[in-house]
Design a protein around this motif. Structure first.
Motif, mmCIF file in Angstrom:
data_model
loop_
_atom_site.group_PDB
_atom_site.id
_atom_site.type_symbol
_atom_site.label_atom_id
_atom_site.label_comp_id
_atom_site.label_asym_id
_atom_site.label_seq_id
_atom_site.Cartn_x
_atom_site.Cartn_y
_atom_site.Cartn_z
ATOM 1 N N ALA A 214 38.880 44.588 32.584
ATOM 2 C CA ALA A 214 37.848 44.952 33.554
ATOM 3 C C ALA A 214 38.159 46.295 34.212
ATOM 4 C CB ALA A 214 37.727 43.870 34.618
ATOM 5 N N ILE A 215 37.140 46.893 34.788
ATOM 6 C CA ILE A 215 37.281 48.190 35.436
ATOM 7 C C ILE A 215 38.111 48.067 36.718
ATOM 8 C CG2 ILE A 215 35.204 47.995 36.869
ATOM 9 C CD1 ILE A 215 34.644 50.953 36.222
ATOM 10 N N GLY A 216 38.784 49.157 37.059
ATOM 11 C CA GLY A 216 39.507 49.240 38.322
ATOM 12 C C GLY A 216 39.387 50.643 38.873
ATOM 13 N N ILE A 217 39.801 50.844 40.105
ATOM 14 C CA ILE A 217 39.745 52.178 40.685
ATOM 15 C C ILE A 217 41.066 52.910 40.418
ATOM 16 C CG2 ILE A 217 38.142 51.426 42.480
ATOM 17 C CD1 ILE A 217 40.448 51.516 44.481
ATOM 18 N N VAL A 218 41.049 54.207 40.575
ATOM 19 C CA VAL A 218 42.206 55.032 40.253
ATOM 20 C C VAL A 218 43.290 54.875 41.312
ATOM 21 C CG1 VAL A 218 43.036 57.388 39.938
ATOM 22 C CG2 VAL A 218 40.802 56.716 39.027
ATOM 23 N N SER A 219 44.517 54.627 40.873
ATOM 24 C CA SER A 219 45.691 54.691 41.742
ATOM 25 C C SER A 219 46.661 55.687 41.132
ATOM 26 C CB SER A 219 46.366 53.321 41.867
ATOM 27 O OG SER A 219 47.601 53.440 42.567
ATOM 28 N N ARG A 220 47.023 56.687 41.922
ATOM 29 C CA ARG A 220 47.909 57.728 41.398
ATOM 30 C C ARG A 220 49.384 57.399 41.586
ATOM 31 N NH1 ARG A 220 43.250 59.969 43.116
ATOM 32 N NH2 ARG A 220 42.237 61.447 41.697
ATOM 33 N N ALA A 221 49.691 56.243 42.143
ATOM 34 C CA ALA A 221 51.082 55.851 42.329
ATOM 35 C C ALA A 221 51.709 55.493 40.985
ATOM 36 C CB ALA A 221 51.171 54.655 43.272
ATOM 37 N N PRO A 222 52.935 55.937 40.720
ATOM 38 C CA PRO A 222 53.610 55.604 39.459
ATOM 39 C C PRO A 222 53.738 54.097 39.259
ATOM 40 C CG PRO A 222 54.782 57.350 40.636
ATOM 41 C CD PRO A 222 53.736 56.831 41.573
ATOM 42 N N ALA A 223 53.858 53.690 38.016
ATOM 43 C CA ALA A 223 53.906 52.265 37.676
ATOM 44 C C ALA A 223 55.049 51.537 38.369
ATOM 45 C CB ALA A 223 54.014 52.106 36.169
ATOM 46 N N ASN A 421 35.218 46.275 55.826
ATOM 47 C CA ASN A 421 36.653 46.576 55.882
ATOM 48 C C ASN A 421 37.187 46.643 54.461
ATOM 49 O OD1 ASN A 421 36.905 46.564 58.656
ATOM 50 N ND2 ASN A 421 38.583 45.105 58.692
ATOM 51 N N LEU A 422 37.958 47.657 54.168
ATOM 52 C CA LEU A 422 38.639 47.685 52.882
ATOM 53 C C LEU A 422 40.113 47.404 53.117
ATOM 54 C CD1 LEU A 422 38.218 48.189 49.833
ATOM 55 C CD2 LEU A 422 39.144 50.470 50.211
ATOM 56 N N ALA A 423 40.587 46.287 52.573
ATOM 57 C CA ALA A 423 42.003 45.921 52.671
ATOM 58 C C ALA A 423 42.711 46.443 51.429
ATOM 59 C CB ALA A 423 42.146 44.403 52.766
ATOM 60 N N TYR A 424 43.755 47.248 51.634
ATOM 61 C CA TYR A 424 44.471 47.854 50.518
ATOM 62 C C TYR A 424 45.941 48.024 50.897
ATOM 63 C CZ TYR A 424 44.201 52.227 53.209
ATOM 64 O OH TYR A 424 44.318 53.187 54.189
ATOM 65 N N ASN A 425 46.747 48.456 49.942
ATOM 66 C CA ASN A 425 48.155 48.687 50.218
ATOM 67 C C ASN A 425 48.438 50.181 50.203
ATOM 68 O OD1 ASN A 425 51.239 48.881 49.437
ATOM 69 N ND2 ASN A 425 50.894 46.820 50.240
ATOM 70 N N GLU A 426 49.103 50.638 51.254
ATOM 71 C CA GLU A 426 49.294 52.076 51.448
ATOM 72 C C GLU A 426 50.207 52.712 50.400
ATOM 73 O OE1 GLU A 426 50.991 52.650 55.291
ATOM 74 O OE2 GLU A 426 52.822 51.496 54.859
ATOM 75 N N ALA A 427 50.952 51.911 49.644
ATOM 76 C CA ALA A 427 51.801 52.475 48.587
ATOM 77 C C ALA A 427 50.981 52.962 47.399
ATOM 78 C CB ALA A 427 52.821 51.438 48.124
ATOM 79 N N PHE A 428 49.770 52.416 47.246
ATOM 80 C CA PHE A 428 48.995 52.694 46.043
ATOM 81 C C PHE A 428 47.743 53.528 46.289
ATOM 82 C CE2 PHE A 428 50.916 48.361 45.466
ATOM 83 C CZ PHE A 428 51.970 48.794 44.682
ATOM 84 N N TYR A 429 47.240 53.510 47.531
ATOM 85 C CA TYR A 429 46.012 54.236 47.840
ATOM 86 C C TYR A 429 46.155 54.924 49.192
ATOM 87 C CZ TYR A 429 44.457 50.941 44.286
ATOM 88 O OH TYR A 429 44.368 50.202 43.132
ATOM 89 N N GLY A 430 45.456 56.036 49.352
ATOM 90 C CA GLY A 430 45.462 56.767 50.607
ATOM 91 C C GLY A 430 44.246 56.430 51.444
ATOM 92 N N ARG A 431 44.304 56.790 52.721
ATOM 93 C CA ARG A 431 43.191 56.500 53.615
ATOM 94 C C ARG A 431 41.915 57.210 53.163
ATOM 95 N NH1 ARG A 431 42.487 54.546 58.710
ATOM 96 N NH2 ARG A 431 43.955 53.012 57.889
ATOM 97 N N ALA A 432 42.043 58.440 52.662
ATOM 98 C CA ALA A 432 40.851 59.172 52.226
ATOM 99 C C ALA A 432 40.146 58.439 51.083
ATOM 100 C CB ALA A 432 41.237 60.585 51.792
ATOM 101 N N GLU A 433 40.921 57.883 50.155
ATOM 102 C CA GLU A 433 40.333 57.135 49.042
ATOM 103 C C GLU A 433 39.636 55.868 49.549
ATOM 104 O OE1 GLU A 433 43.404 57.567 45.434
ATOM 105 O OE2 GLU A 433 44.337 57.209 47.382
ATOM 106 N N ALA A 434 40.281 55.187 50.489
ATOM 107 C CA ALA A 434 39.705 53.961 51.040
ATOM 108 C C ALA A 434 38.408 54.262 51.801
ATOM 109 C CB ALA A 434 40.713 53.279 51.966
ATOM 110 N N ASP A 435 38.437 55.320 52.607
ATOM 111 C CA ASP A 435 37.235 55.709 53.348
ATOM 112 C C ASP A 435 36.104 56.079 52.386
ATOM 113 O OD1 ASP A 435 38.673 55.312 55.663
ATOM 114 O OD2 ASP A 435 38.941 57.442 56.113
#
Length: 450
Positions: A214-223, A421-435
């Motif tokens: 399935a589709i997912g959004i981009v996370s630039r954090a290394p694996a 509200n978007l609940a996410y983890n700060e290690a994988f996504y930034g606030r700008a992406e969440a906003d």
């Protein structure tokens, strides 16, 4: 699975299968001393009348202690991963429990407190005097979104009442209010045979196969990146914008949740890579079992137990917003049949087996799922007490601790405003992406329902 008295001061019961399933999910964050899917409910309050000059920290602490006697399961804990245990407190034990689970924080924001939170065995309540906010945190195996809202409402009810004295608490009588698991509550519907229950359960377990590819959004954090703190991005539509959305949904014969769900699907595609645009989007159709159960299980006494369910549902990348919204609306309108409720124990067993069969290095999904609280006034009143002694609830916010690469968009209305509200983890996504994600959801809603 009823509670039984095992000593003069202790009660216990086995964990239900649904509780076990959510506990397994929560424990995936154990290596990081966190708990996946912890529920956060945040309210911003204004004291009224005599409470304006009162000691709110002391008031809320006393209300928290009193809430334990109304909903004792908030103070129960898990032993050996299989048993739910509750200890009847004396005054010293009650004070020790309150000291461990009720906090007053002056030097952090709510978001900072959530991001730095670690595993604890009990539910907790925190007061932030500088901002007039209260944060309750509930392990998801202990309750669900609707239950946590009811618990916050009952807590505020107690806080708005006259001063609570420890001598007036129903010492030792609270055990009659220990909550049963959903399997016990739904046993009255077990009219199907075991074979039929297992067949239906397997059908719903197999829906989780739609998560593959399935589709997912981009996370630039290394694996190899480890999770960090849980975060929230917030976006509240104005009353005028909310009214336009509601009217647009009525004109299209859609529920607001179905419309938001369709826009969340669209935002997933907006933030995905070009190479993933052909993939389907899979998300959860969530239901509360509470409306489908008889009293007392459907009522407030069972706020502190998990009565939620759901299954995975895919939509094609080629489907339009209207196609998705209508598909979601149809799925939400189905309700829960007696045969589904009858099979729920087998369904939860199947989900537990599915989770246990996954390899430890299985990567988490990277999509944004959805969870709706609905109209929050159904569970939390806007005001408590009186103008002479009362509390006004100005805002409500909520969401899960996400300790992996998946995110969740929580949606609800309160005081005539649609809130995201978007609940996410700060290690994988930034606030700008969440906003950006939430802005994409809002833009889609207003455009499609114009």
């Amino acid at each position: 699975m009823s509670w039984s008295k095992v000593s003069k001061e202790r009660y216990q019961r086995p964990l239900g299968e649904n509780e076990t399933f959510i506990k397994i999910l929560g424990d995936t964050a154990r290596p990081f001393n966190r708990e996946h899917w912890t529920i956060n409910i945040i309210v911003s309050v204004t004291p009224l009348g005599s409470l304006v000059t009162g000691n709110l920290s002391s008031l809320f602490r006393d209300a928290w202690k009193a809430l334990r006697f109304s909903h004792p399961t908030i103070a129960a804990y898990i032993v050996d991963e299989t048993k739910y245990v509750y200890d009847i407190p004396d005054l010293t034990a009650l004070e020790n429990w309150a000291a461990e689970t009720f906090q007053v924080i002056e030097d952090k924001t709510v978001d900072e407190a959530i991001a730095s939170a670690t595993r604890v065995p009990y539910a907790t309540m925190t007061f932030f005097p500088k901002t007039g906010e209260l944060l309750s945190r509930w392990q998801h195996w202990r309750t669900d979104g609707i239950g946590s809202l009811i618990l916050m409402d009952d807590f505020l009810d107690l806080a708005a009442q006259s001063a609570i004295d420890s001598s007036s608490l129903p010492w030792g009588e609270e055990t009659v209010r220990l909550a049963q698991c959903v399997e016990e509550a739904s046993s009255i519907f077990r009219t199907s045979g075991e074979k039929q229950d297992k067949q239906l359960a397997q059908q719903y377990v197999s829906s989780f196969g739609h998560a593959a590819g399935a589709i997912g959004i981009v996370s630039r954090a290394p694996a190899e990146t480890s999770p960090s703190g849980a975060c929230f991005s917030r976006l509240h539509l104005t009353e005028q914008e909310t009214k336009a959305v509601v009217q647009g949904c009525k004109a299209r014969k859609l529920s607001v949740t179905a419309a938001v769900h369709a826009s969340v699907a669209g935002a997933n595609y907006t933030l995905a890579t070009a190479d993933d645009q052909h993939k389907h989007y899979t998300s959860t159709i969530r239901y509360s079992l509470r409306p489908f159960l008889p009293e007392p299980y459907s009522g407030r006494p069972y706020a502190s137990t998990i009565f939620t369910t759901g299954w995975m549902f895919p939509v094609s990348s080629e489907s339009s917003w209207s196609d998705r919204a209508n598909a979601y609306h149809t799925e939400y309108r189905k309700g829960l049949s007696q045969s589904y409720i009858s099979a729920h124990r087998e369904y939860a067993i199947g989900l537990c087996n599915l989770l246990r069969s996954l390899a430890k290095d299985t990567p988490s999904s990277t999509d944004v799922d959805i969870s709706s609280f609905g109209v929050c006034e159904r569970f939390v009143a806007r005001e408590k007490g009186t103008v002479e002694r009362g509390i006004r609830i100005d805002r409500i916010s909520g969401g899960l601790d996400m300790i992996n690469r998946q995110s969740v968009c929580h949606v609800w209305t309160f005081r005539d405003q649609l809130c995201l509200n978007l609940a996410y983890n700060e290690a994988f996504y930034g606030r700008a992406e969440a906003d950006s994600f939430l802005q994409a959801v809002k833009n889609s809603l207003l455009h499609e329902l114009r």
